[in-house]
Design a protein around this motif. Structure first.
Motif, PDB file in Angstrom:
ATOM      1  N   UNK A  17      52.653  36.979  43.227  1.00 52.80           N
ATOM      2  CA  UNK A  17      51.807  35.799  43.326  1.00 52.80           C
ATOM      3  C   UNK A  17      50.444  36.087  43.959  1.00 52.80           C
ATOM      4  N   UNK A  18      50.363  37.099  44.780  1.00 49.65           N
ATOM      5  CA  UNK A  18      49.102  37.339  45.491  1.00 49.65           C
ATOM      6  C   UNK A  18      48.485  38.722  45.209  1.00 49.65           C
ATOM      7  N   UNK A  19      48.933  39.357  44.131  1.00 51.08           N
ATOM      8  CA  UNK A  19      48.492  40.716  43.849  1.00 51.08           C
ATOM      9  C   UNK A  19      48.357  40.893  42.341  1.00 51.08           C
ATOM     10  N   UNK A  20      47.228  41.465  41.905  1.00 43.49           N
ATOM     11  CA  UNK A  20      47.037  41.740  40.482  1.00 43.49           C
ATOM     12  C   UNK A  20      47.733  43.051  40.134  1.00 43.49           C
ATOM     13  N   UNK A  21      48.568  43.020  39.112  1.00 38.73           N
ATOM     14  CA  UNK A  21      49.302  44.219  38.693  1.00 38.73           C
ATOM     15  C   UNK A  21      48.347  45.344  38.293  1.00 38.73           C
ATOM     16  N   UNK A  22      47.182  44.987  37.785  1.00 39.43           N
ATOM     17  CA  UNK A  22      46.217  46.028  37.377  1.00 39.43           C
ATOM     18  C   UNK A  22      45.743  46.857  38.576  1.00 39.43           C
TER      19      UNK A  22
END
Length: 155
Positions: A17-22
């Motif tokens: 929820x608080x982190x971009x997988x990229x």
């Protein structure tokens, strides 16, 4: 998410929820909130750099200004001949490079085309064979002043 990392900036646990997988591929462990702040700061830095460049470009286009002579007792007999929009302001900037604040504005004269006049003065000083190192010349102050005073000046 297969990792259990914390944000490198605020130390919050990173979740989907608080982190971009990229960011995971780049090993950039930063939460979305800190990433947004970082991006805003970088945008402001780029803006400040472009404003600074714009101011410099406008300053550089100013033709009128002073030809000045500066001395420092550490280099007795040597004088810097330079150009600036404002000679006194330019001398103040030299003071930051000297712990003794001992640069002295010896002479300045206002010219309609400071860049061209500086070039002419430097050429004349070099042509008479005085010792020089860039814009520093070993010659009497009176001789340098005379050369500057003899320069054409179309106001």
């Amino acid at each position: 998410m297969k990792h259990t990392k914390n944000c490198n900036h605020c130390n919050v646990l990173l979740t989907e929820e608080n982190f971009y997988a990229s960011n995971l591929k780049k090993c950039n462990y930063i939460c979305n909130a800190c990433d947004t702040i970082k991006n805003r700061k970088n945008k402001l830095k780029r803006l400040a750099a472009s404003i600074g460049q714009a101011v410099y470009n406008k300053y550089d286009k100013v033709k009128r200004g002073h030809i000045y002579v500066v001395s420092n007792p550490a280099w007795e007999g040597w004088y810097k001949v330079g150009m600036a929009v404002d000679a006194e302001d330019r001398c103040r900037t030299y003071q930051t490079s000297s712990p003794l604040r001992d640069f002295k504005l010896e002479y300045s004269e206002f010219f309609a085309d400071r860049k061209e006049t500086e070039k002419l003065v430097h050429n004349k000083l070099t042509a008479i064979g005085c010792d020089n190192r860039g814009e520093w010349f070993k010659l009497s102050l009176n001789k340098i002043k005379t050369i500057i005073k003899d320069m054409p000046n179309e106001s």
